[in-house]
Design a protein around this motif. Structure first.
Motif, PDB file in Angstrom:
ATOM      1  N   GLY A   1       0.861  -1.174  -0.077  1.00 16.04           N
ATOM      2  CA  GLY A   1       0.049  -0.029   0.008  1.00 16.04           C
ATOM      3  C   GLY A   1       0.973   1.181  -0.070  1.00 16.04           C
ATOM      4  O   GLY A   1       0.680   2.090  -0.726  1.00 16.04           O
ATOM      5  N   ASP A   2       1.813   1.337   0.931  1.00 16.12           N
ATOM      6  CA  ASP A   2       2.753   2.407   1.015  1.00 16.12           C
ATOM      7  C   ASP A   2       3.455   2.628  -0.562  1.00 16.12           C
ATOM      8  O   ASP A   2       3.568   3.533  -0.838  1.00 16.12           O
ATOM      9  CB  ASP A   2       3.829   2.215   2.245  1.00 16.12           C
ATOM     10  CG  ASP A   2       3.230   2.309   3.506  1.00 16.12           C
ATOM     11  OD1 ASP A   2       2.205   3.020   3.353  1.00 16.12           O
ATOM     12  OD2 ASP A   2       3.815   2.216   4.547  1.00 16.12           O
ATOM     13  N   LEU A   3       4.202   1.504  -1.116  1.00 10.27           N
ATOM     14  CA  LEU A   3       5.029   1.548  -2.338  1.00 10.27           C
ATOM     15  C   LEU A   3       4.071   2.080  -3.243  1.00 10.27           C
ATOM     16  O   LEU A   3       4.376   2.877  -4.174  1.00 10.27           O
ATOM     17  CB  LEU A   3       5.515   0.296  -2.515  1.00 10.27           C
ATOM     18  CG  LEU A   3       6.384   0.090  -3.872  1.00 10.27           C
ATOM     19  CD1 LEU A   3       7.869   1.005  -3.235  1.00 10.27           C
ATOM     20  CD2 LEU A   3       6.982  -1.381  -3.681  1.00 10.27           C
ATOM     21  N   PHE A   4       2.903   1.470  -3.364  1.00  6.51           N
ATOM     22  CA  PHE A   4       2.085   1.908  -4.749  1.00  6.51           C
ATOM     23  C   PHE A   4       1.124   3.183  -4.300  1.00  6.51           C
ATOM     24  O   PHE A   4       0.165   3.653  -5.086  1.00  6.51           O
ATOM     25  CB  PHE A   4       0.723   0.671  -4.824  1.00  6.51           C
ATOM     26  CG  PHE A   4       1.508  -0.318  -5.590  1.00  6.51           C
ATOM     27  CD1 PHE A   4       2.691  -1.074  -5.058  1.00  6.51           C
ATOM     28  CD2 PHE A   4       0.962  -0.952  -6.852  1.00  6.51           C
ATOM     29  CE1 PHE A   4       3.171  -2.305  -5.507  1.00  6.51           C
ATOM     30  CE2 PHE A   4       1.679  -2.016  -7.441  1.00  6.51           C
ATOM     31  CZ  PHE A   4       2.673  -2.586  -6.913  1.00  6.51           C
ATOM     32  N   LYS A   5       0.926   3.503  -2.929  1.00  3.87           N
ATOM     33  CA  LYS A   5      -0.075   4.568  -2.557  1.00  3.87           C
ATOM     34  C   LYS A   5      -1.500   4.275  -2.795  1.00  3.87           C
ATOM     35  O   LYS A   5      -2.235   5.030  -3.620  1.00  3.87           O
ATOM     36  CB  LYS A   5       0.398   6.007  -3.075  1.00  3.87           C
ATOM     37  CG  LYS A   5       1.542   6.497  -2.451  1.00  3.87           C
ATOM     38  CD  LYS A   5       1.403   8.098  -2.740  1.00  3.87           C
ATOM     39  CE  LYS A   5       2.412   8.883  -1.579  1.00  3.87           C
ATOM     40  NZ  LYS A   5       1.838  10.315  -1.613  1.00  3.87           N
ATOM     41  N   MET A   6      -1.763   3.026  -2.763  1.00  5.75           N
ATOM     42  CA  MET A   6      -3.189   2.533  -2.760  1.00  5.75           C
ATOM     43  C   MET A   6      -3.895   2.195  -1.492  1.00  5.75           C
ATOM     44  O   MET A   6      -2.945   2.014  -0.648  1.00  5.75           O
ATOM     45  CB  MET A   6      -3.046   1.338  -3.793  1.00  5.75           C
ATOM     46  CG  MET A   6      -2.601   1.624  -5.331  1.00  5.75           C
ATOM     47  SD  MET A   6      -3.702   2.614  -6.164  1.00  5.75           S
ATOM     48  CE  MET A   6      -5.068   1.615  -6.704  1.00  5.75           C
ATOM     49  N   ASP A   7      -5.138   2.274  -1.544  1.00  8.00           N
ATOM     50  CA  ASP A   7      -5.854   1.877  -0.087  1.00  8.00           C
ATOM     51  C   ASP A   7      -5.650   0.540   0.429  1.00  8.00           C
ATOM     52  O   ASP A   7      -5.550   0.368   1.328  1.00  8.00           O
ATOM     53  CB  ASP A   7      -7.133   2.323  -0.173  1.00  8.00           C
ATOM     54  CG  ASP A   7      -7.328   3.734  -0.692  1.00  8.00           C
ATOM     55  OD1 ASP A   7      -6.586   4.751  -0.398  1.00  8.00           O
ATOM     56  OD2 ASP A   7      -8.381   4.050  -1.301  1.00  8.00           O
ATOM     57  N   VAL A   8      -5.881  -0.582  -0.867  1.00  8.21           N
ATOM     58  CA  VAL A   8      -5.851  -1.668  -0.313  1.00  8.21           C
ATOM     59  C   VAL A   8      -5.044  -2.672  -1.218  1.00  8.21           C
ATOM     60  O   VAL A   8      -5.126  -2.411  -2.326  1.00  8.21           O
ATOM     61  CB  VAL A   8      -7.485  -2.215  -0.677  1.00  8.21           C
ATOM     62  CG1 VAL A   8      -7.710  -3.657   0.070  1.00  8.21           C
ATOM     63  CG2 VAL A   8      -8.592  -1.299   0.160  1.00  8.21           C
TER      64      VAL A   8
END
Ligand SMILES: Cc1ncc(COP(=O)(O)O)c(C=O)c1O
Lengths: 448, 479
Positions: A120-127
């Protein structure tokens, strides 16, 4: 082998069951359905000999570790810290089943939660889900999510990996979905063509692309995202997770679903398997996602613990209405990736990404200084690039191989696309030393 | 909290430098890549190597695992994972192979796959096997797609797939994913496919039947031959879910009875580890008329040379490359150490262990919903304990307190309060006896102090977890 019983115990157990022989256990199988022949079809070797046999077999392969390898195309030779093999060889991790009893599986479950968090942190995605088979099936599942939400028109960039495209076509064989390939310009998606199609299909389309794309080049994510949003479509991307330490992550350009092949993050090339499918999304899709997801909770004394959540999406409960059929996934591979990301950390990942970028540009510029190569595109790339050769590719690759160099991938050979004749896909990871790159360039200079 | 989250170890400036100095001249990133493609801020954890190691070792201590004790999960075949498998599969000549190397350079890998295919053919009686599907469910989907393409090419429009009500959840889910429609077939009082119900549902609309044999109750479908003939009479096919192959290797071959297509679970029958949930491998075997439809590429041999073969009828690919190759090495090693004779003994002892366990448990008062004889596994119903307000879940949790992993619960769906037990052949008699005495103890506890069971587990790293809260709050990543 591996039967722990003594002959005495077997007899004792049989006699307890009122049976004379082991054969008697199988009276429920009709006699005519039983195997008659007792012929041994396998040449049996025990542990002493099997190790030698397998060693020999493994040595019948040439490895990318004994060559100077510039092979990529979806499977990459990145550095793997020693810690990873040591930690995943703990049998507490690898001999456990899927965590069906969370109270005695907190090790696996917390690692799963940490995997989801790091991704999530690497992709900046929620899930993020817990894992999928590989980058190709993760992408196919992402498409399936949108198909089930009613989107019937799937625009796909022609710069997507042909291997992924094969899997997608297979997953949707004979199904009610229209795939339309968007052509390329300078080896990246033709934005004008995309815009034209998006306009035609306004409100009922989604766009699937890969960046860095299969040819190594970076797609114009802002322009793509702007078009998709303007015409109210959805956006699905497949990316190289290593690149995200320096490149704009999918969450920053509004991807609805972002997928990846996770092999770059601590998995061996291993002839292309096992790999790791990464699938992430915006929060609003959480109930539509396929496969396992781990969530945080507490036990009845208030102690923090982890369980799998939203199981009612999954096959064991929802059966034919499940979001996917996936059951066994690639948990141990996800564990490798979790350890890799922890060890590399913020600075380490940036360093790997930067090494890839610098070294691939170093080779690229050196190759372009030779008369036998020419550019195919002016677009930037990350760790891989496509280049055109004026000498026949086969000849070039063969000569290099004799010199113990894997020069790259013959794009025509794997795509059978005429426009890719005499193009070569070359990858440089952080593992390639300057002297190896120089050696390769000098060899080409000498030979052609 | 049992162990801190990784993130809580993170401090700005901690850095494990694995790469050292760069040896080529460095350029400004901004000069290579336009600003709008670059990441602005990169917030990510920074933890030292020793802390990472300790963290994961502590996590590992929270897991129950097969190397510690009995793991009788029904339908999962949690058998011993030989350590030699792990060693040989880590040889450099296997792990540093790239899938796009030339055939000449990967002859060892192709040979291993070719021979593994041969072994699986011999065990199953199928004509060819594709190793590509990365798990059982993927093998099911692959099989459904093969059947779909076969009928598409024959220009027959068949939409329905029949599935017994005892089937594993992946079966109906795979059917839907492939674009077919599920129709459920009832089980009869013996726990087998109800032939009348099957016949009622048969028509020219049916593409295939998905059958598990022995079924998920551990019962061999004694009418398998008739069932297959019925399907074939309507031009429909039969797919076999091979998850339960551990029951009869070297004794019965599905291909010989007329099964058209099936999948194997290398991570069940052939000893490759589960890894806490994969990677596994779910190869698909087919009869010759379906073989061209299997995923590309196939592996063939000419003289002493192995090569890839592509069929134009093929459904395409169900994985990026050739499947979970590293898992193949482990299954291959296991098969070479056993031979067909060893596999036969394996199945015999698996069935012996299961029958011994069943009879002993029945003697102390547990019972099966279906009285029919079983092979490698059996399913208890724990519905009797409802009078004490005790459910299968409670008994499963109490088992954890006694250092036993719980069986599979609430599956198959046709058994109320199902408790599905598969000991496998590698469980020593002493361990079975220990499990039996634990079950006996729990039974007594239910009578004397049901709350002890209701509130279980007591001795595990965490107590019963609040799944409701987890589902409501959906905290699926750290902040
Ligand atoms: C009967 C049966 N079929 C299919 C599967 C699916 O296999 P996998 O988990 O490898 O996808 C399982 C696994 O649990 C099973 O027990």
């Amino acid at each position: 082998m591996f039967i722990p019983h003594s002959e005495e115990e077997i007899k004792e157990m049989l006699s307890y069951l009122g049976l004379k022989s082991l054969e008697d256990l199988f009276t429920v199988i009709p006699e005519e359905l039983k195997v008659k022949s007792d012929e041994e079809k396998i040449k049996v070797l025990k542990e002493l000999a099997i190790r030698e046999e397998l060693k020999k077999l493994s040595q019948e392969n040439k490895t990318i570790s004994s060559y100077i390898s510039f092979l990529g195309g979806g499977i990459y030779d990145h550095y793997i810290p020693s810690c990873i093999d040591q930690l995943v060889s703990r049998s507490e991790f690898y001999t456990a089943y899927t965590p069906y009893q969370p109270e005695v599986s907190q090790g696996t479950l917390q690692a799963m939660f940490e995997f989801q968090s790091l991704i999530g942190d690497l992709f900046k995605m929620d899930v993020s889900t817990a894992s999928h088979y590989d980058g190709a099936t993760a992408l196919a599942e992402a498409i399936y999510v949108l198909k089930k939400k009613g989107y019937k028109n799937c625009l796909i960039s022609s710069s997507l990996s042909p291997f992924y495209w094969e899997v997608i076509k297979t997953y949707f064989l004979g199904q009610d979905i229209n795939f339309l390939k968007i052509p390329l310009k300078e080896f990246i998606t033709d934005i004008f063509y995309l815009e034209k199609k998006a306009k035609e299909l306004e409100n009922n389309f989604f766009f699937v692309f890969q960046t860095p794309n299969f040819f190594g080049f970076l797609e114009e994510v802002d322009a793509i995202s702007e078009i998709v949003q303007r015409y109210k479509g959805k956006l699905v991307v497949s990316c190289d997770p290593i690149s995200l330490a320096i490149l704009k992550p999918p969450g920053e350009y509004g991807a609805d679903l972002a997928t990846a092949e996770g092999q770059s993050l601590g998995l061996y090339p291993s002839f292309g398997g096992p790999l790791l499918g990464i699938l992430t999304s915006k929060k609003e899709y959480i109930r539509d996602l396929p496969g396992r997801i781990c969530g945080k909770t507490v036990d009845k004394e208030g102690k923090v613990g982890y369980v799998t959540v939203l199981q009612t999406r999954e096959q064991h409960i929802r059966r034919e209405k499940a979001t996917s059929n996936i059951c066994t996934n690639q948990q141990l591979c996800a564990l490798r990736v979790t350890i890799y990301l922890s060890l590399m950390g913020r600075e380490g990942l940036k360093k790997v990404a930067n090494f890839c970028l610098q070294k691939s540009y170093y080779l690229y510029e050196n190759l372009l200084s030779l008369p036998i190569f020419e550019k195919v595109s002016n677009k930037p790339f990350f760790k891989e690039f496509t280049i055109k050769s004026k000498v026949p590719i086969k000849e070039l690759l063969n000569k290099c191989e004799k010199e113990k160099i894997y020069a790259g991938i013959d794009l025509y050979e794997i795509t059978r696309d005429e426009s890719l004749k005499d193009t070569l896909l070359i990858c440089v990871t952080e593992k390639r030393k300057k002297e190896e790159i120089d050696y390769f360039v000098k060899f080409l200079k000498r030979s052609f | 909290m049992l162990e801190k989250l990784l993130k809580e170890y993170s401090k700005r400036g901690k850095f494990n430098d694995y790469l050292g100095e760069i040896d080529v001249e460095k350029k400004d990133i901004e000069k290579i890549i336009p600003q709008n493609l670059l990441r602005k801020d990169f917030e990510f954890i920074e933890v030292s190597e020793i802390e990472v190691i300790r963290h994961f070792i502590r996590l590992s201590n929270l897991n129950y695992h097969l190397d510690k004790g009995i793991y009788p999960l029904g339908s999962c075949t949690m058998k011993h994972n030989p350590k030699v498998n792990e060693e040989v599969s880590s040889y450099e000549g296997f792990i540093f192979l790239h899938p796009l190397q030339k055939e000449e350079d990967i002859q060892g890998a192709l040979k291993l796959m070719y021979e593994l295919i041969y072994f699986l053919k011999e065990i199953s009686g199928m004509d060819y096997v594709s190793l590509q599907p990365p798990a059982g469910a993927s093998g099911e989907l692959t099989s459904m797609l093969v059947i779909k393409k076969y009928f598409m090419d024959k220009k027959e429009d068949r939409k329905i797939v029949l599935i017994p009500d005892s089937a594993h959840g992946t079966n109906p889910a795979s059917v839907t994913m492939a674009g077919f429609i599920c129709q459920t077939i009832k089980s009869n009082s013996e726990g087998m496919v109800d032939l009348d119900d099957l016949k009622k549902n048969l028509s020219e609309q049916v593409a295939c039947l998905m059958i598990t044999n022995p079924n998920t109750l551990g019962i061999f479908e004694k009418n398998i031959k008739i069932i297959i003939e019925e399907l074939h009479r309507y031009g429909a096919l039969v797919y076999l879910d091979g998850a339960n192959l551990n029951a009869y290797c070297g004794i019965h071959r599905p291909g010989d009875v007329g099964v058209d297509i099936m999948h194997f679970n290398l991570h069940k029958t052939f000893s490759t580890p589960h890894g806490g949930g994969g990677p596994g491998a779910g190869p698909v075997g087919a009869k010759s008329f379906l073989v061209p439809y299997l995923p590309n590429p196939k592996i063939e041999k000419e003289g002493e040379r192995y090569y890839f073969k592509y069929d134009k009828e093929s459904i395409g690919k169900t994985a990026s490359f050739y499947g979970n190759f590293n898992v193949f090495i482990k299954a291959y090693t296991y098969l070479r150490m056993n031979g067909i004779k060893g596999l036969k003994k394996m199945s015999q002892i698996a069935v012996l262990n299961a029958n011994y366990l069943r009879k002993r448990l029945e003697e102390i008062g547990f019972s099966c919903e279906y009285k029919t004889s079983t092979l490698h596994e059996f399913v208890l119903t724990l519905k009797d304990f409802k009078r004490k307000d005790i459910r299968a879940l409670d008994i499963a949790k109490r088992l954890l307190d006694y250092d036993c992993h719980a069986p599979t619960i609430y599956f198959p769906l046709i058994v109320p309060e199902a408790f599905m037990i598969e000991p496998t052949e590698t469980e020593p008699k002493e361990e079975l006896d220990r499990f039996i005495s634990v079950m006996k103890k729990i039974k007594e506890e239910i009578e004397e102090n049901p709350n002890l069971v209701k509130e279980a587990p007591h001795n595990t790293p965490v107590k019963r977890l609040d799944e409701g809260k987890a589902g409501r709050e959906l905290v699926v990543k750290w902040d």
